[in-house]
Design a protein around this motif. Structure first.
Motif, PDB file in Angstrom:
ATOM      1  N   ASN A 136       0.772  -0.897   0.186  1.00 42.33           N
ATOM      2  CA  ASN A 136       0.222   0.032   0.566  1.00 42.33           C
ATOM      3  C   ASN A 136       1.022   1.182   0.308  1.00 42.33           C
ATOM      4  OD1 ASN A 136      -2.619  -1.067  -0.380  1.00 42.33           O
ATOM      5  ND2 ASN A 136      -2.805  -1.480   1.862  1.00 42.33           N
ATOM      6  N   TYR A 137       1.784   1.705   0.774  1.00 47.60           N
ATOM      7  CA  TYR A 137       3.110   2.527   0.790  1.00 47.60           C
ATOM      8  C   TYR A 137       3.686   2.658  -0.406  1.00 47.60           C
ATOM      9  CZ  TYR A 137       6.308   5.178   2.205  1.00 47.60           C
ATOM     10  OH  TYR A 137       7.196   6.613   2.442  1.00 47.60           O
ATOM     11  N   LEU A 138       4.146   1.511  -1.154  1.00 45.76           N
ATOM     12  CA  LEU A 138       4.874   2.153  -2.703  1.00 45.76           C
ATOM     13  C   LEU A 138       3.370   2.271  -3.373  1.00 45.76           C
ATOM     14  CD1 LEU A 138       6.960  -1.681  -2.271  1.00 45.76           C
ATOM     15  CD2 LEU A 138       7.741   1.492  -2.130  1.00 45.76           C
ATOM     16  N   TRP A 139       2.596   1.177  -4.102  1.00 48.01           N
ATOM     17  CA  TRP A 139       1.544   2.029  -4.513  1.00 48.01           C
ATOM     18  C   TRP A 139       0.870   3.379  -4.416  1.00 48.01           C
ATOM     19  CZ3 TRP A 139      -3.281   3.219  -4.064  1.00 48.01           C
ATOM     20  CH2 TRP A 139      -4.022   3.202  -5.379  1.00 48.01           C
ATOM     21  N   PHE A 181      13.112   3.099   0.475  1.00 48.66           N
ATOM     22  CA  PHE A 181      14.089   2.909   1.746  1.00 48.66           C
ATOM     23  C   PHE A 181      13.216   3.134   3.126  1.00 48.66           C
ATOM     24  CE2 PHE A 181      17.731   4.195   4.831  1.00 48.66           C
ATOM     25  CZ  PHE A 181      17.942   3.599   4.834  1.00 48.66           C
ATOM     26  N   THR A 182      12.552   4.106   3.641  1.00 50.86           N
ATOM     27  CA  THR A 182      12.018   4.085   4.771  1.00 50.86           C
ATOM     28  C   THR A 182      11.118   3.148   5.111  1.00 50.86           C
ATOM     29  OG1 THR A 182      11.772   6.672   4.445  1.00 50.86           O
ATOM     30  CG2 THR A 182      10.646   5.511   6.189  1.00 50.86           C
ATOM     31  N   ILE A 183      10.226   2.458   4.130  1.00 47.07           N
ATOM     32  CA  ILE A 183       9.274   1.783   4.011  1.00 47.07           C
ATOM     33  C   ILE A 183      10.220   0.201   4.487  1.00 47.07           C
ATOM     34  CG2 ILE A 183       8.776   1.169   1.956  1.00 47.07           C
ATOM     35  CD1 ILE A 183       6.275   0.992   4.975  1.00 47.07           C
ATOM     36  N   SER A 184      11.106  -0.138   3.865  1.00 47.92           N
ATOM     37  CA  SER A 184      11.866  -0.993   3.637  1.00 47.92           C
ATOM     38  C   SER A 184      12.610  -1.412   4.980  1.00 47.92           C
ATOM     39  CB  SER A 184      13.079  -1.265   2.597  1.00 47.92           C
ATOM     40  OG  SER A 184      12.342  -1.779   1.265  1.00 47.92           O
ATOM     41  N   ILE A 238      11.875  22.106  -1.690  1.00 46.11           N
ATOM     42  CA  ILE A 238      10.841  22.920   0.156  1.00 46.11           C
ATOM     43  C   ILE A 238       9.996  22.393  -0.556  1.00 46.11           C
ATOM     44  CG2 ILE A 238      11.018  24.410   1.321  1.00 46.11           C
ATOM     45  CD1 ILE A 238      13.461  25.229   1.168  1.00 46.11           C
ATOM     46  N   ILE A 239       8.862  22.557  -1.386  1.00 48.74           N
ATOM     47  CA  ILE A 239       7.196  22.431  -0.900  1.00 48.74           C
ATOM     48  C   ILE A 239       7.133  20.706  -1.202  1.00 48.74           C
ATOM     49  CG2 ILE A 239       4.893  22.122  -3.220  1.00 48.74           C
ATOM     50  CD1 ILE A 239       6.236  24.838  -4.025  1.00 48.74           C
ATOM     51  N   ASN A 240       7.628  20.480  -2.010  1.00 47.35           N
ATOM     52  CA  ASN A 240       7.702  18.739  -2.488  1.00 47.35           C
ATOM     53  C   ASN A 240       7.867  17.813  -1.093  1.00 47.35           C
ATOM     54  OD1 ASN A 240       8.143  16.982  -5.250  1.00 47.35           O
ATOM     55  ND2 ASN A 240       8.203  18.944  -5.610  1.00 47.35           N
ATOM     56  N   TYR A 241       8.894  18.337  -0.065  1.00 45.43           N
ATOM     57  CA  TYR A 241       9.799  17.567   1.285  1.00 45.43           C
ATOM     58  C   TYR A 241       8.223  17.981   1.305  1.00 45.43           C
ATOM     59  CZ  TYR A 241      11.861  16.791   5.333  1.00 45.43           C
ATOM     60  OH  TYR A 241      12.769  16.448   6.703  1.00 45.43           O
ATOM     61  N   LEU A 242       7.899  19.320   2.085  1.00 40.86           N
ATOM     62  CA  LEU A 242       6.842  19.401   2.938  1.00 40.86           C
ATOM     63  C   LEU A 242       5.403  18.200   2.381  1.00 40.86           C
ATOM     64  CD1 LEU A 242       6.298  22.730   3.365  1.00 40.86           C
ATOM     65  CD2 LEU A 242       7.470  21.838   4.700  1.00 40.86           C
ATOM     66  N   ILE A 243       5.204  18.176   1.119  1.00 41.74           N
ATOM     67  CA  ILE A 243       4.141  17.365   0.759  1.00 41.74           C
ATOM     68  C   ILE A 243       4.406  16.325   0.735  1.00 41.74           C
ATOM     69  CG2 ILE A 243       3.150  16.248  -1.328  1.00 41.74           C
ATOM     70  CD1 ILE A 243       3.443  18.757  -2.685  1.00 41.74           C
ATOM     71  N   TYR A 244       5.715  14.993   1.035  1.00 42.08           N
ATOM     72  CA  TYR A 244       5.616  13.718   1.164  1.00 42.08           C
ATOM     73  C   TYR A 244       5.769  14.021   2.652  1.00 42.08           C
ATOM     74  CZ  TYR A 244       6.847  12.195  -3.204  1.00 42.08           C
ATOM     75  OH  TYR A 244       6.661  12.414  -4.589  1.00 42.08           O
ATOM     76  N   LEU A 245       6.185  14.540   3.687  1.00 42.72           N
ATOM     77  CA  LEU A 245       6.702  14.466   5.116  1.00 42.72           C
ATOM     78  C   LEU A 245       4.903  14.958   5.612  1.00 42.72           C
ATOM     79  CD1 LEU A 245       8.573  15.261   7.216  1.00 42.72           C
ATOM     80  CD2 LEU A 245       7.919  17.989   7.544  1.00 42.72           C
ATOM     81  N   ILE A 246       3.761  15.497   5.098  1.00 40.29           N
ATOM     82  CA  ILE A 246       2.604  15.090   4.896  1.00 40.29           C
ATOM     83  C   ILE A 246       2.207  13.635   4.999  1.00 40.29           C
ATOM     84  CG2 ILE A 246       0.452  16.562   5.054  1.00 40.29           C
ATOM     85  CD1 ILE A 246       1.378  18.823   4.289  1.00 40.29           C
ATOM     86  N   TYR A 247       2.602  13.740   3.539  1.00 37.20           N
ATOM     87  CA  TYR A 247       1.815  11.613   3.531  1.00 37.20           C
ATOM     88  C   TYR A 247       2.423  11.028   4.358  1.00 37.20           C
ATOM     89  CZ  TYR A 247       1.544   7.806   1.362  1.00 37.20           C
ATOM     90  OH  TYR A 247       1.654   6.327   1.100  1.00 37.20           O
ATOM     91  N   ASP A 248       3.589  10.719   4.463  1.00 37.97           N
ATOM     92  CA  ASP A 248       4.641   9.836   4.830  1.00 37.97           C
ATOM     93  C   ASP A 248       3.713   9.484   6.979  1.00 37.97           C
ATOM     94  OD1 ASP A 248       5.708   8.931   3.398  1.00 37.97           O
ATOM     95  OD2 ASP A 248       8.025   9.572   4.258  1.00 37.97           O
ATOM     96  N   SER A 249       3.900  10.839   7.037  1.00 42.53           N
ATOM     97  CA  SER A 249       2.902  11.329   8.553  1.00 42.53           C
ATOM     98  C   SER A 249       1.580  10.895   8.533  1.00 42.53           C
ATOM     99  CB  SER A 249       3.305  13.010   9.208  1.00 42.53           C
ATOM    100  OG  SER A 249       4.423  13.533   9.122  1.00 42.53           O
ATOM    101  N   TRP A 250       0.512  10.948   7.582  1.00 39.39           N
ATOM    102  CA  TRP A 250      -0.910  10.658   7.737  1.00 39.39           C
ATOM    103  C   TRP A 250      -0.664   8.885   7.598  1.00 39.39           C
ATOM    104  CZ3 TRP A 250      -2.553   7.529   3.644  1.00 39.39           C
ATOM    105  CH2 TRP A 250      -3.709   7.999   3.656  1.00 39.39           C
ATOM    106  N   PHE A 251       0.394   8.523   6.429  1.00 39.71           N
ATOM    107  CA  PHE A 251       0.371   7.448   6.029  1.00 39.71           C
ATOM    108  C   PHE A 251       1.035   6.316   7.415  1.00 39.71           C
ATOM    109  CE2 PHE A 251       2.209   3.476   4.971  1.00 39.71           C
ATOM    110  CZ  PHE A 251       1.029   2.392   4.398  1.00 39.71           C
ATOM    111  N   PHE A 252       1.890   6.542   8.231  1.00 43.18           N
ATOM    112  CA  PHE A 252       2.134   5.573   9.771  1.00 43.18           C
ATOM    113  C   PHE A 252       1.292   6.169  10.836  1.00 43.18           C
ATOM    114  CE2 PHE A 252       5.801   5.594   6.659  1.00 43.18           C
ATOM    115  CZ  PHE A 252       6.343   4.808   7.279  1.00 43.18           C
TER     116      PHE A 252
END
Length: 141
Positions: free
Chosen positions: A9-12, A54-57, A108-122
């Motif tokens: 799910n995370y990879l997809w 790398f993170t999910i692995s 920085i914009i991408n960093y924030l987008i992925y940070l929000i997504y990762d935080s939500w997912f985990f």
């Protein structure tokens, strides 16, 4: 030994997010702000996707071998992402000076987008784990 549902799910979802962010960002830059578009833009979503893999692995490995260290591994992944991001931003700005500002803002914009997504997912993953554990305890009682 196959891939876990969580990892799949995370990879997809990360791949979908990468395609959306990369595609939308590229279209916005190329069509709306063509004077700010830079050739290194595709590096940004690829960087975050690879770091997500790398993170999910690492998280999956920790979940299997030492589940009591999950929080530490999660926080370590966040710190590593921040440090590698700083290194990538600095290296790109040194090598390609004329595109530095556009790259930094995009990164920085991408960093924030992925940070929000990762935080939500985990966060949702952890909440689901607690809910499963609670249901299991109620069934055993």
């Amino acid at each position: 030994m196959g891939i876990s549902i969580t990892k799949r799910n995370y990879l997809w979802q990360t791949a979908l997010l990468t395609i959306l962010v990369g595609g939308i960002g590229g279209v916005v830059y190329f069509n709306i702000f063509p004077h700010h578009y830079f050739g290194g833009y595709p590096i940004i979503p690829i960087f975050f996707f690879l770091f997500g893999v790398f993170t999910i692995s690492m998280t999956e490995m920790c979940r299997k071998h030492s589940p009591n260290r999950m929080l530490q591994v999660y926080l370590l992944m966040k710190v590593m992402r921040m440090l590698f991001s700083i290194i990538v931003m600095a290296a790109y700005c040194v090598v390609v000076r004329e595109e530095a500002l556009a790259f930094l803002v995009s990164f920085i914009i991408n960093y924030l987008i992925y940070l929000i997504y990762d935080s939500w997912f985990f966060f949702t993953f952890e909440m689901n784990q607690k809910l499963k554990k609670k249901k299991k305890n109620e069934t055993n009682a």
